[in-house]
Motif scaffolding. Structure first.
Motif, PDB file in Angstrom:
ATOM      1  N   LEU A 139      -2.783  -2.610  -1.014  1.00 58.28           N
ATOM      2  CA  LEU A 139      -2.130  -1.456  -0.370  1.00 58.28           C
ATOM      3  C   LEU A 139      -1.481  -0.583  -1.440  1.00 58.28           C
ATOM      4  O   LEU A 139      -0.888  -1.097  -2.398  1.00 58.28           O
ATOM      5  CB  LEU A 139      -1.036  -1.934   0.591  1.00 58.28           C
ATOM      6  CG  LEU A 139      -1.438  -2.848   1.744  1.00 58.28           C
ATOM      7  CD1 LEU A 139      -0.191  -3.406   2.424  1.00 58.28           C
ATOM      8  CD2 LEU A 139      -2.293  -2.086   2.742  1.00 58.28           C
ATOM      9  N   GLN A 140      -1.618   0.728  -1.279  1.00 57.49           N
ATOM     10  CA  GLN A 140      -0.924   1.677  -2.160  1.00 57.49           C
ATOM     11  C   GLN A 140       0.366   2.085  -1.453  1.00 57.49           C
ATOM     12  O   GLN A 140       0.326   2.771  -0.426  1.00 57.49           O
ATOM     13  CB  GLN A 140      -1.791   2.910  -2.426  1.00 57.49           C
ATOM     14  CG  GLN A 140      -3.125   2.611  -3.091  1.00 57.49           C
ATOM     15  CD  GLN A 140      -2.957   2.121  -4.530  1.00 57.49           C
ATOM     16  OE1 GLN A 140      -2.099   2.605  -5.252  1.00 57.49           O
ATOM     17  NE2 GLN A 140      -3.775   1.151  -4.913  1.00 57.49           N
ATOM     18  N   VAL A 153      12.809   9.996  -6.546  1.00 53.83           N
ATOM     19  CA  VAL A 153      11.368  10.298  -6.508  1.00 53.83           C
ATOM     20  C   VAL A 153      10.631   9.096  -5.914  1.00 53.83           C
ATOM     21  O   VAL A 153      11.196   8.001  -5.814  1.00 53.83           O
ATOM     22  CB  VAL A 153      10.797  10.555  -7.928  1.00 53.83           C
ATOM     23  CG1 VAL A 153      11.329  11.851  -8.513  1.00 53.83           C
ATOM     24  CG2 VAL A 153      11.100   9.386  -8.857  1.00 53.83           C
ATOM     25  N   TYR A 154       9.383   9.323  -5.535  1.00 53.56           N
ATOM     26  CA  TYR A 154       8.577   8.213  -5.010  1.00 53.56           C
ATOM     27  C   TYR A 154       7.973   7.433  -6.175  1.00 53.56           C
ATOM     28  O   TYR A 154       7.517   8.016  -7.161  1.00 53.56           O
ATOM     29  CB  TYR A 154       7.461   8.733  -4.110  1.00 53.56           C
ATOM     30  CG  TYR A 154       7.955   9.131  -2.730  1.00 53.56           C
ATOM     31  CD1 TYR A 154       8.148   8.175  -1.742  1.00 53.56           C
ATOM     32  CD2 TYR A 154       8.231  10.463  -2.442  1.00 53.56           C
ATOM     33  CE1 TYR A 154       8.616   8.532  -0.484  1.00 53.56           C
ATOM     34  CE2 TYR A 154       8.699  10.831  -1.182  1.00 53.56           C
ATOM     35  CZ  TYR A 154       8.886   9.863  -0.212  1.00 53.56           C
ATOM     36  OH  TYR A 154       9.357  10.222   1.034  1.00 53.56           O
ATOM     37  N   GLN A 155       7.979   6.110  -6.042  1.00 59.16           N
ATOM     38  CA  GLN A 155       7.332   5.254  -7.019  1.00 59.16           C
ATOM     39  C   GLN A 155       6.231   4.480  -6.296  1.00 59.16           C
ATOM     40  O   GLN A 155       6.453   3.975  -5.191  1.00 59.16           O
ATOM     41  CB  GLN A 155       8.359   4.278  -7.632  1.00 59.16           C
ATOM     42  CG  GLN A 155       7.785   3.406  -8.728  1.00 59.16           C
ATOM     43  CD  GLN A 155       8.845   2.460  -9.314  1.00 59.16           C
ATOM     44  OE1 GLN A 155      10.019   2.512  -8.940  1.00 59.16           O
ATOM     45  NE2 GLN A 155       8.420   1.594 -10.212  1.00 59.16           N
ATOM     46  N   VAL A 156       5.061   4.402  -6.923  1.00 57.05           N
ATOM     47  CA  VAL A 156       3.919   3.759  -6.263  1.00 57.05           C
ATOM     48  C   VAL A 156       3.818   2.302  -6.714  1.00 57.05           C
ATOM     49  O   VAL A 156       3.904   1.992  -7.904  1.00 57.05           O
ATOM     50  CB  VAL A 156       2.610   4.513  -6.588  1.00 57.05           C
ATOM     51  CG1 VAL A 156       1.426   3.818  -5.914  1.00 57.05           C
ATOM     52  CG2 VAL A 156       2.714   5.966  -6.122  1.00 57.05           C
ATOM     53  N   PHE A 157       3.637   1.427  -5.727  1.00 56.66           N
ATOM     54  CA  PHE A 157       3.434   0.003  -5.999  1.00 56.66           C
ATOM     55  C   PHE A 157       2.101  -0.415  -5.359  1.00 56.66           C
ATOM     56  O   PHE A 157       1.720   0.101  -4.308  1.00 56.66           O
ATOM     57  CB  PHE A 157       4.563  -0.835  -5.383  1.00 56.66           C
ATOM     58  CG  PHE A 157       5.921  -0.578  -5.989  1.00 56.66           C
ATOM     59  CD1 PHE A 157       6.349  -1.285  -7.108  1.00 56.66           C
ATOM     60  CD2 PHE A 157       6.767   0.385  -5.437  1.00 56.66           C
ATOM     61  CE1 PHE A 157       7.599  -1.046  -7.658  1.00 56.66           C
ATOM     62  CE2 PHE A 157       8.015   0.627  -5.985  1.00 56.66           C
ATOM     63  CZ  PHE A 157       8.434  -0.077  -7.100  1.00 56.66           C
ATOM     64  N   GLU A 158       1.447  -1.363  -6.000  1.00 59.95           N
ATOM     65  CA  GLU A 158       0.229  -1.945  -5.422  1.00 59.95           C
ATOM     66  C   GLU A 158       0.594  -3.303  -4.851  1.00 59.95           C
ATOM     67  O   GLU A 158       1.065  -4.187  -5.568  1.00 59.95           O
ATOM     68  CB  GLU A 158      -0.861  -2.057  -6.491  1.00 59.95           C
ATOM     69  CG  GLU A 158      -1.340  -0.677  -6.960  1.00 59.95           C
ATOM     70  CD  GLU A 158      -2.624  -0.753  -7.768  1.00 59.95           C
ATOM     71  OE1 GLU A 158      -2.896  -1.833  -8.345  1.00 59.95           O
ATOM     72  OE2 GLU A 158      -3.346   0.253  -7.810  1.00 59.95           O
ATOM     73  N   VAL A 159       0.383  -3.444  -3.556  1.00 53.80           N
ATOM     74  CA  VAL A 159       0.831  -4.653  -2.853  1.00 53.80           C
ATOM     75  C   VAL A 159      -0.369  -5.312  -2.198  1.00 53.80           C
ATOM     76  O   VAL A 159      -1.152  -4.637  -1.511  1.00 53.80           O
ATOM     77  CB  VAL A 159       1.880  -4.278  -1.779  1.00 53.80           C
ATOM     78  CG1 VAL A 159       2.362  -5.530  -1.044  1.00 53.80           C
ATOM     79  CG2 VAL A 159       3.054  -3.538  -2.406  1.00 53.80           C
ATOM     80  N   THR A 184      -2.589   3.112   2.769  1.00 57.04           N
ATOM     81  CA  THR A 184      -1.443   3.675   2.039  1.00 57.04           C
ATOM     82  C   THR A 184      -0.214   3.698   2.951  1.00 57.04           C
ATOM     83  O   THR A 184      -0.312   3.885   4.160  1.00 57.04           O
ATOM     84  CB  THR A 184      -1.717   5.119   1.565  1.00 57.04           C
ATOM     85  OG1 THR A 184      -1.871   5.959   2.712  1.00 57.04           O
ATOM     86  CG2 THR A 184      -2.963   5.195   0.710  1.00 57.04           C
ATOM     87  N   LEU A 185       0.932   3.508   2.323  1.00 60.28           N
ATOM     88  CA  LEU A 185       2.207   3.597   3.036  1.00 60.28           C
ATOM     89  C   LEU A 185       3.148   4.465   2.218  1.00 60.28           C
ATOM     90  O   LEU A 185       3.167   4.391   0.986  1.00 60.28           O
ATOM     91  CB  LEU A 185       2.844   2.208   3.180  1.00 60.28           C
ATOM     92  CG  LEU A 185       2.287   1.241   4.229  1.00 60.28           C
ATOM     93  CD1 LEU A 185       2.933  -0.126   4.052  1.00 60.28           C
ATOM     94  CD2 LEU A 185       2.520   1.770   5.637  1.00 60.28           C
TER      95      LEU A 185
END
Lengths: 108, 233
Positions: free
Chosen positions: B5-6, B17-23, B84-85
């Motif tokens: 998931l992104q 700010v938004y930070q992207v994690f891969e879950v 994506t979330l």
């Protein structure tokens, strides 16, 4: 908005509903019947009934819109305090002035 | 190959700010599971709030892809968009850090609305018998299950436009008390909700009703207050 403004806005809306209905039906009837502008004016000029009818509509629309402008100017444009009141009252008077001018044009 | 998931998560305060994690995606995964995975495996400094994990406490509400939701009761499979979330703190409340908001303004408004019980009897009196079939009790029961999660407050356009507005939750609670025959506040509460910023500020957009996780209808409660408060203006 407080209770007083709420009542005025709802009451004027309720008053305008039948007035708009009568206005639209009359216009459709008049146009469908082939009346010219001059013939319509001949019927409205000097008519106390039409003066009261449209005068009432102008008053209701002015109060209703003024309260609406008070709400929108605060919520959308951030006006507050006297500036908000002036914007609302100013718009109501502007509408009332324009409306009265139109009513005078057809009944006088 | 395991699906990933992104997940974009708001980091910082109001100017964050938004930070992207891969879950890693899992079966029956909730959004709260995703946030917890990020804190435990990717960044331990992530701030978020939760308690019961089963939809009872109302503390895990966040904006999920722009919609306020309880994250513990939101399955990723139902709310994600193509894997994506986008997670943000509840709207209309000041951000403390990351996904946590300061709820004090929300509860201050409950006080302003007199949304608390004023007893009409003392401990020396007998317990009052309340019939479940009266119209007042039926109205109160229809709105009573609110758990103060703040979802309706975050969903409300009028709260966004008018910071003075009490909001759907406080007014909904006030309505339950107006209909509580044991309550003694009477005109005092109706006066409180009729003031500027009170029930007459509501535009009946019904976002509160649409998003309430308990399927309550605060708009209906506020409509009831609008009628009831006319008597004390």
């Amino acid at each position: 908005m407080n209770a007083r403004l709420y009542i005025w806005q709802r009451a004027t809306a309720a008053l305008m509903v039948p007035l708009i209905g009568v206005h639209l039906i009359t216009i459709l009837y008049a146009v469908g019947d082939g009346l010219t502008g001059a013939e319509i004016l001949a019927r409205t000029q000097g008519s106390v009934v039409w003066a009261l009818f449209y005068g009432m509509f102008v008053a209701a629309a002015s109060v209703h819109s003024g309260i609406g402008v008070w709400t929108i100017s605060g919520e959308w444009f951030g006006l507050a305090g006297p500036a908000r009141d002036v914007a609302a009252i100013g718009f109501a008077f502007l509408l009332a002035g324009l409306g009265c001018r139109a009513v005078f044009a057809v009944v006088l | 190959m395991k699906k990933i998931l992104q997940v974009s998560i708001w980091r910082g305060g109001a100017d964050g700010v938004y930070q992207v994690f891969e879950v890693p995606a899992q079966a029956s995964q909730t959004v709260l599971d995703v946030v917890t995975w990020v804190q435990r495996h990717a960044d331990a400094t992530l701030a978020y709030r939760f308690s019961c994990r089963v939809g009872m406490c109302g503390s895990c509400a966040m904006m999920v892809n722009g919609i306020p939701r309880w994250t513990c009761r939101s399955h990723v499979a139902k709310v994600s968009k193509g894997g994506t979330l986008k997670l943000a703190p509840l709207a209309n409340l000041p951000v403390i850090k990351d996904l946590t908001v300061d709820m004090s303004r929300f509860f201050e408004k409950w006080k302003r609305a007199e949304a608390r019980f004023y007893p009409s009897a003392s401990r020396k009196d007998d317990v009052m018998s309340v019939s479940p079939g009266t119209s007042g009790r039926i109205d109160a029961d229809a709105a009573i299950e609110c758990i103060n999660c703040g979802v309706c407050y975050a969903a409300c356009d009028t709260v966004k436009w008018d910071s003075d507005y009490l909001g759907p939750a406080a007014l909904n609670r006030a309505w339950t008390l107006v209909n509580d025959e044991r309550d003694a506040a009477g005109a005092k509460r109706l006066q409180a909700v009729a003031n500027r910023g009170g029930c007459y500020t509501c535009h009946s957009h019904q976002s509160c009703q649409i998003h309430c996780p308990k399927a309550l209808n605060p708009t209906r409660s506020i409509a009831g207050l609008k009628r009831a408060a006319l008597a004390v203006r």
